[in-house]
Design an enzyme around this catalytic site. Structure first.
Site, PDB file in Angstrom:
ATOM      1  N   HIS A 106      22.019  70.340 -11.585  1.00 21.96           N
ATOM      2  CA  HIS A 106      22.127  70.150 -10.139  1.00 21.96           C
ATOM      3  C   HIS A 106      21.866  71.436  -9.355  1.00 21.96           C
ATOM      4  O   HIS A 106      21.629  71.396  -8.155  1.00 21.96           O
ATOM      5  CB  HIS A 106      23.489  69.551  -9.761  1.00 21.96           C
ATOM      6  CG  HIS A 106      24.648  70.489  -9.822  1.00 21.96           C
ATOM      7  ND1 HIS A 106      25.550  70.507 -10.871  1.00 21.96           N
ATOM      8  CD2 HIS A 106      25.078  71.435  -8.952  1.00 21.96           C
ATOM      9  CE1 HIS A 106      26.477  71.408 -10.637  1.00 21.96           C
ATOM     10  NE2 HIS A 106      26.206  71.996  -9.485  1.00 21.96           N
ATOM     11  N   ASP A 136      24.143  67.357 -17.198  1.00 21.14           N
ATOM     12  CA  ASP A 136      23.958  68.305 -16.099  1.00 21.14           C
ATOM     13  C   ASP A 136      23.607  69.700 -16.603  1.00 21.14           C
ATOM     14  O   ASP A 136      24.081  70.710 -16.088  1.00 21.14           O
ATOM     15  CB  ASP A 136      25.213  68.370 -15.219  1.00 21.14           C
ATOM     16  CG  ASP A 136      24.924  68.957 -13.841  1.00 21.14           C
ATOM     17  OD1 ASP A 136      23.730  69.118 -13.507  1.00 21.14           O
ATOM     18  OD2 ASP A 136      25.881  69.270 -13.114  1.00 21.14           O
ATOM     19  N   SER A 209      28.536  77.061 -10.299  1.00 22.60           N
ATOM     20  CA  SER A 209      27.883  76.053 -11.140  1.00 22.60           C
ATOM     21  C   SER A 209      26.810  76.672 -12.023  1.00 22.60           C
ATOM     22  O   SER A 209      25.942  77.411 -11.539  1.00 22.60           O
ATOM     23  CB  SER A 209      27.247  74.965 -10.272  1.00 22.60           C
ATOM     24  OG  SER A 209      28.227  74.185  -9.634  1.00 22.60           O
TER      25      SER A 209
END
Length: 471
Positions: A106, A136, A209
């Site tokens: 993402h 992911d 992230s």
């Protein structure tokens, strides 16, 4: 005196606790060169819309109306603003001296440009090698004239709840930042089929992230991916995808540019306590096969009603564990699958196909609904399947069973989710074509001393097992 006893016990207990590290500075110095900030750029088309009314140049109304319109709309003279660039920030880490970098999917999803910033301040453009939206994870590649500092993956399975961990990344665009905490829990699932998250209270925020979660040996045991928060900031509940999952994905992305997961070709469900009782099992464990469409399992002889208890030499605790085991097994590998059928174990050899290819193939369906000779059993109003019903419901000629016409709202069957239109295809793991068949299965279960009967219920092509009390 009692206070003294309490204090001495407390002191004795504390003697077993492992003290916190004096500092994380040496560890941070060791791994920092391999941790990176990631900036992505994406071209966003300017929206179309009405131009501004014409006002004299410099009029205060000109600025007023321009502020009200979204970016990209006209300036009042017929001109359109240019397409704008959208930027996003994230983190990552280098896993090889030749420039492979791991991050979250993402972070780079849809990006036209990906820029990597190293701890030294150097920046390099990165190319996308491959992504896996299911976990992911994304793999990038940069080209450098010099070998790059890198970090290695550690064994997430060896991490224990309470172990110290350190997270590093680019929170809220602030650049290289370190936070520390402990492993709060393991084996967490959020929403994905292959989820295996480490939960930590190390501060993780937006921008972290894709960054690494280190153990105290400087090895990556997780990729920081998500937080649980009511306000968008860290409240001490962060999740990092375990290295057990990530390493397999990265290896496949590096070799193929995509994932190639094993596919067994069964529909399965967990074994609940009442299902275990109905099957005469000692414990609620394993993965119960509800349907076997055309594929590897069907070719190997696996049948609906089989209980998969072991896969490729490993015990199967539940559906989630089996799905992960199969997905992590190489495509084309022949594996031994141990199933429990009619109270006996059988070992079958299955050659796995590729899940990504199978997901694009339609799965044959089975059935709902009803007609003639109705009879009520276990709170269910039932009738046998007929040719007219098959045609009415668009079912194949091979579909057989008992059609549920109605379910009494005070019946256990209603509580278990059975509804009009469901089709009961098996009872006691045997085919049923008439109400008499079902009543015979009920008698057999009572004779065997069981309190419940296992039904295979098909709804719009989705089969599942349901255990109903027969007391």
């Amino acid at each position: 005196m009692s206070i003294g006893v309490i204090l001495s016990l407390a002191q004795a207990t504390m003697g077993y606790a492992r003290g916190a590290p004096d500092s994380f500075a040496d560890l941070a110095d060791q791994v920092s060169p391999a941790v990176v900030n990631i900036t992505t750029a994406t071209m966003v088309a300017a929206p179309t819309g009405p131009n501004l009314p014409n006002f004299p140049e410099g009029s205060p109304f000109e600025d007023f109306f321009r502020d009200l319109l979204p970016p990209g709309q006209g300036d009042g003279n017929g001109d359109q603003r240019r397409n704008r660039r959208s930027q996003a920030l994230g983190s990552g880490f280098v896993i090889s001296e030749d420039g492979y970098i791991v991050t979250n999917n993402h972070v780079i999803d849809g990006a036209d440009e990906i820029e990597i910033e190293f701890f030294s301040g150097e920046t390099l453009d990165a190319e996308l090698v491959g992504t896996d939206p299911k976990t992911d994870i994304a793999l990038l590649k940069v080209t450098s004239d010099e070998p790059l500092a890198f970090v290695q993956f550690g064994d997430s399975e060896a991490a224990r709840v309470g172990d110290w961990v350190m997270a590093m990344g680019n929170p809220l665009g602030q650049g290289f930042s370190v936070s520390a905490g402990i492993v709060s829990a393991r084996g967490r699932a959020l929403s994905g089929t292959y989820d295996d998250y480490i939960q930590t209270d190390a501060a993780i925020n937006r921008g972290n992230s894709g960054g690494p979660l280190f153990n105290m040996d400087g090895q990556v045991i997780g990729v920081n991916t998500a937080i649980l928060s009511p306000n968008g900031g860290s409240i001490g509940i962060g999740f990092a995808m375990s290295s057990r999952v990530v390493t397999t994905v990265v290896e496949q992305l590096k070799e193929f540019g995509e994932t190639r997961r094993g596919w067994l070709g069964v529909r399965i469900q967990d074994v609940t306590d009442d299902v275990a009782e109905a099957m005469g099992l000692a414990s609620a464990a394993g993965a119960l096969v509800t349907d076997v469409p055309e594929g590897p399992a069907a070719e190997a002889g696996i049948q609906a009603g089989d209980l998969i208890v072991k896969f490729d030499g490993r015990e199967v605790e539940n559906v989630r564990e089996l799905v992960r085991q199969v997905g992590n097994t190489s495509v084309g590998k022949s594996v031994r699958v141990v199933v429990l059928r009619d109270g006996k174990t059988m070992t079958l050899n299955v050659t796995l196909a590729r899940r990504e290819e199978a997901e694009n193939q339609p799965i044959p369906t089975s059935a709902p609904a009803g007609q003639p000779m109705e009879k009520e059993v276990l709170g269910l109003t039932l009738s046998p399947m007929t040719d007219d019903l098959r045609e009415q419901l668009g079912l194949s000629g091979s579909v057989d069973g008992l059609v549920v016409r109605n379910v009494a709202e005070d019946a256990q069957a209603y509580e278990k989710g059975l509804r009009a239109g469901d089709v009961i295809t098996e009872a006691g793991q045997q085919k049923v074509a008439s109400v008499d068949d079902l009543e015979d299965r009920i008698d057999d279960a009572k004779d065997a001393g069981r309190n419940s009967l296992l039904l295979l219920v098909n709804r719009s092509g989705d089969p599942r097992f349901v255990a109903l009390s027969i007391d």
